[in-house]
Design a protein around this motif. Structure first.
Motif, PDB file in Angstrom:
ATOM      1  N   GLY A 284       0.812  -1.215   0.000  1.00 12.13           N
ATOM      2  CA  GLY A 284       0.000   0.000   0.000  1.00 12.13           C
ATOM      3  C   GLY A 284       0.842   1.259   0.000  1.00 12.13           C
TER       4      GLY A 284
ATOM      5  N   SER B 299       3.160   2.819  -3.954  1.00 11.21           N
ATOM      6  CA  SER B 299       2.750   3.829  -4.925  1.00 11.21           C
ATOM      7  C   SER B 299       1.938   4.904  -4.226  1.00 11.21           C
ATOM      8  N   SER B 300       2.588   6.008  -3.914  1.00  9.84           N
ATOM      9  CA  SER B 300       1.877   7.113  -3.295  1.00  9.84           C
ATOM     10  C   SER B 300       1.823   8.265  -4.285  1.00  9.84           C
ATOM     11  N   SER B 301       0.624   8.731  -4.547  1.00 17.66           N
ATOM     12  CA  SER B 301       0.469   9.836  -5.490  1.00 17.66           C
ATOM     13  C   SER B 301       0.526  11.159  -4.736  1.00 17.66           C
TER      14      SER B 301
ATOM     15  N   SER C 187      -4.645  10.028  -1.571  1.00 16.60           N
ATOM     16  CA  SER C 187      -4.504   8.596  -1.336  1.00 16.60           C
ATOM     17  C   SER C 187      -4.805   7.811  -2.606  1.00 16.60           C
ATOM     18  N   SER C 188      -4.306   6.606  -2.644  1.00 16.86           N
ATOM     19  CA  SER C 188      -4.463   5.757  -3.822  1.00 16.86           C
ATOM     20  C   SER C 188      -5.857   5.138  -3.849  1.00 16.86           C
ATOM     21  N   VAL C 189      -6.152   4.455  -4.926  1.00 18.07           N
ATOM     22  CA  VAL C 189      -7.450   3.787  -5.075  1.00 18.07           C
ATOM     23  C   VAL C 189      -7.599   2.702  -4.024  1.00 18.07           C
TER      24      VAL C 189
ATOM     25  N   GLU D  27      -6.362   2.687  -0.992  1.00 14.91           N
ATOM     26  CA  GLU D  27      -6.672   3.319   0.289  1.00 14.91           C
ATOM     27  C   GLU D  27      -8.122   3.787   0.328  1.00 14.91           C
ATOM     28  N   LYS D  28      -8.619   4.316  -0.775  1.00  9.30           N
ATOM     29  CA  LYS D  28     -10.013   4.761  -0.813  1.00  9.30           C
ATOM     30  C   LYS D  28     -10.963   3.579  -0.671  1.00  9.30           C
TER      31      LYS D  28
END
Length: 86
Positions: free
Chosen positions: A40, A43-45, A49-51, A53-54
């Motif tokens: 998790g 890949s931090s944008s 938060s990433s998909v 995490e959502k």
């Protein structure tokens, strides 16, 4: 109300309690959390938060609502049982 209703709610409560604990532990905290162990944190944008995490947030809220409904249902069932004298 029948007794099987209470047993069903208790089983559902135990399952949702375990799931809720696991989902909360998977969330990323300030230090990375356990979610970084499972990819998790890779890949931090910059936008947020990433998909993953959502989706984890959505699942946690959904399981939390079911858990809360079980608590309320058991409380109402208990009140009806005590009120009816059986």
């Amino acid at each position: 109300m029948p007794i099987w209703f209470a047993y069903t709610l208790i089983v559902l409560l135990v399952i949702t309690s375990v799931l809720l604990t696991m989902l909360i532990l998977l969330h990323r905290g300030k230090g990375g959390g356990l979610s970084s162990m499972f990819g998790g944190g890779v890949s931090s944008s910059l936008a947020g938060s990433s998909v993953a995490e959502k989706n984890l947030d959505r699942y946690t809220v959904l399981v939390g609502i079911v858990w809360f409904a079980c608590i309320v249902g058991l409380g109402l069932w208990l009140r009806l049982q005590v009120g009816s004298g059986s």
